[in-house]
Design a protein around this motif. Structure first.
Motif, PDB file in Angstrom:
ATOM      1  N   LEU A 158     -15.281 -80.569  24.431  1.00 36.71           N
ATOM      2  CA  LEU A 158     -14.832 -80.090  25.710  1.00 36.71           C
ATOM      3  C   LEU A 158     -13.646 -80.660  26.026  1.00 36.71           C
ATOM      4  CD1 LEU A 158     -18.172 -79.849  27.604  1.00 36.71           C
ATOM      5  CD2 LEU A 158     -16.736 -77.986  26.707  1.00 36.71           C
ATOM      6  N   GLU A 161     -10.530 -79.205  27.762  1.00 41.53           N
ATOM      7  CA  GLU A 161     -10.934 -77.626  28.114  1.00 41.53           C
ATOM      8  C   GLU A 161     -11.304 -77.678  29.613  1.00 41.53           C
ATOM      9  OE1 GLU A 161     -10.661 -75.228  26.080  1.00 41.53           O
ATOM     10  OE2 GLU A 161     -10.864 -76.205  24.109  1.00 41.53           O
ATOM     11  N   HIS A 163     -13.731 -76.359  32.755  1.00 42.15           N
ATOM     12  CA  HIS A 163     -15.090 -76.511  32.910  1.00 42.15           C
ATOM     13  C   HIS A 163     -15.517 -74.827  33.149  1.00 42.15           C
ATOM     14  CE1 HIS A 163     -19.295 -76.338  34.852  1.00 42.15           C
ATOM     15  NE2 HIS A 163     -19.312 -77.164  33.855  1.00 42.15           N
ATOM     16  N   LEU A 166     -16.041 -72.465  29.645  1.00 46.55           N
ATOM     17  CA  LEU A 166     -17.149 -72.711  29.083  1.00 46.55           C
ATOM     18  C   LEU A 166     -18.278 -71.550  29.144  1.00 46.55           C
ATOM     19  CD1 LEU A 166     -19.066 -76.216  29.616  1.00 46.55           C
ATOM     20  CD2 LEU A 166     -20.282 -73.981  29.014  1.00 46.55           C
ATOM     21  N   VAL A 248     -19.742 -75.503  21.139  1.00 48.82           N
ATOM     22  CA  VAL A 248     -19.604 -75.010  22.434  1.00 48.82           C
ATOM     23  C   VAL A 248     -18.744 -73.477  22.058  1.00 48.82           C
ATOM     24  CG1 VAL A 248     -18.166 -75.069  24.517  1.00 48.82           C
ATOM     25  CG2 VAL A 248     -19.092 -77.245  23.295  1.00 48.82           C
TER      26      VAL A 248
END
Ligand code: NAD
Ligand code: MG
Length: 386
Positions: A158, A161, A163, A166, A248
């Protein structure tokens, strides 16, 4: 130079942390250690790392050690107060929280409230009081860094990235030592067999949690609080080789995985050096030697505690603390051969069913639920033990 405190120094994560620290003598110094009762092992660590302060939960062991160390420059504290004191030691930058079980909650909270960077292995703290812990950490801008390999993998993936991009967290699970056992075989499992994890060498409690898949259930709850993801966005896949530590999926359907040989020194080192990486002389992953990476859907019927954990997370309030506490009691009862392996899940389920969930306002609500679950769990344990 960063000053480090290790809570639970003599355990599997504690000793792996000391291994990483000893590889970087110019970057890390041990200033504090806590343990439950092993004063002899602690004494050897004191001689080697010369911490300023140590604490033992066991008062008798602490008194004996204090006498032996007289004048050595290491202060010896005891009990929960002593552990909390070490966790907030003023001259410390990073607290590695590696106690097993609910006993890690108060010292970890104390570290956060005193502005320490916390590298967290003690997942039970987030399971019991994830909302309180995250509120305290965010309001003080205290970094909470994962050590658990799955959460370290997701944290690494993450990095950088957004949020909102996701879509799903995919936690991998080895399946533990009993993955291929039939229900009949599980009826007769001894602690020795259940403790023999195929890929990781860990402390007894997490080893049994891996055999029941409760460990993965606790990790789903841990992931909810680490990554602010609702239960519907957290999946579990059985991956027997423990090479992919987790994945993820992003909104564009790209799936990013973090891989490596199973060795806890890697995520520990990542947390200690964060946001940098430091070279570790460990064997490289050779995928051609591994050959195959396999993936399976977890069998929810064979491992009911995984569903139990999702239910506790969805129900919220006191349910996760009850789940955690009764599981600790049931695992202990199995390890001391009071109940059978299959009865761990039964004790947990029955206690969960008899619980009237309450909302959590303060830490006292969490601790009360924990105490209630232990009493109720013991009633069920004594029925099975009879
Ligand atoms: P362990 O049993 O090997 O060690 C536990 C440590 O905590 C010991 O130093 C012990 O003295 C101390 N301790 C135990 N009970 C205590 C109590 N009541 N009060 C104070 N101290 C106490 O456990 P472990 O395998 O190192 O696991 C520690 C934590 O890390 C657990 O929460 C576990 O889920 C998590 N974790 C472990 C691994 C692993 O590879 N071992 C991997 C991921 C996460
Ligand atoms: Mg894990």
């Amino acid at each position: 130079m960063k000053n480090i405190v290790i809570l639970g120094a003599t355990g599997s994560i504690g000793m792996n942390t000391l291994d990483v620290i000893s590889r970087f003598p110019d970057r890390f110094r041990v200033v504090g250690l806590t343990v439950r009762s092993n004063d002899v092992k602690l004494e050897t660590l004191i001689k080697r790392f010369q911490p300023k302060v140590v604490s033992l939960m066991d008062e008798v062991a602490a008194a004996a050690l204090s006498k032996r160390l007289n004048g050595s420059g290491t202060e010896v504290l005891s009990g929960m107060e002593g552990c909390v004191e070490v966790a907030r030691f003023p001259d410390c930058d990073i607290v590695v929280s590696a106690v097993v079980g609910a006993a890690g909650l108060l010292p970890t909270l104390s570290a956060i409230q005193n502005g320490k960077v916390v590298a967290l292995a003690n997942k039970e703290t987030l399971v019991m009081a994830g909302e309180i812990i995250q509120k305290e950490a965010r309001s003080r801008n205290v970094p909470l860094l994962p050590i658990d390999s799955e959460h370290s993998a997701i944290f690494q993936v993450l990095s950088g990235e957004r949020h909102e991009d996701l879509l799903r967290l995919i936690l991998t699970a080895s399946g533990g030592p009993l993955i291929d056992f039939t229900p009949e075989m599980k009826e007769k499992v001894s602690p020795e067999v259940a403790l023999a994890h195929p890929n990781w060498k860990m402390g007894p409690k997490i080893s049994i949690d891996s055999a029941t898949l409760m460990n993965k259930g606790l990790e789903v709850i841990e992931a909810r609080w680490f990554f602010d993801a609702p239960p519907e966005k957290i999946d579990v896949v059985i991956h027997r080789q423990s090479i992919i530590h987790s994945m993820v999926e992003f909104v564009d359907r790209s799936v990013v995985a973090q891989m490596g040989l199973p060795d806890m020194r890697v995520p520990i080192s990542y947390a200690l050096h964060y946001p940098e990486r430091a070279p570790l002389s460990l064997p490289s992953l050779q995928l051609e030697e591994i050959g195959q990476l396999t993936f399976e859907k977890p069998d929810r019927k064979a491992f009911p505690l995984l569903t139990c954990a999702y239910d506790a997370l969805k129900g919220g309030g006191t349910l996760p603390s009850v789940l955690n506490a009764v599981n600790e009691e049931a695992v202990e009862a199995f390890l001391s051969e009071k109940i059978r392996f299959v009865e761990i899940a039964q004790v947990v389920q029955q206690t969960m069913e008899s619980h009237c969930p309450q909302s959590i306002g303060t830490l006292d609500d969490v601790l009360e639920a924990d105490q209630w679950a232990r009493r109720e769990g013991q009633l069920w344990i004594s029925k099975y033990a009879a």
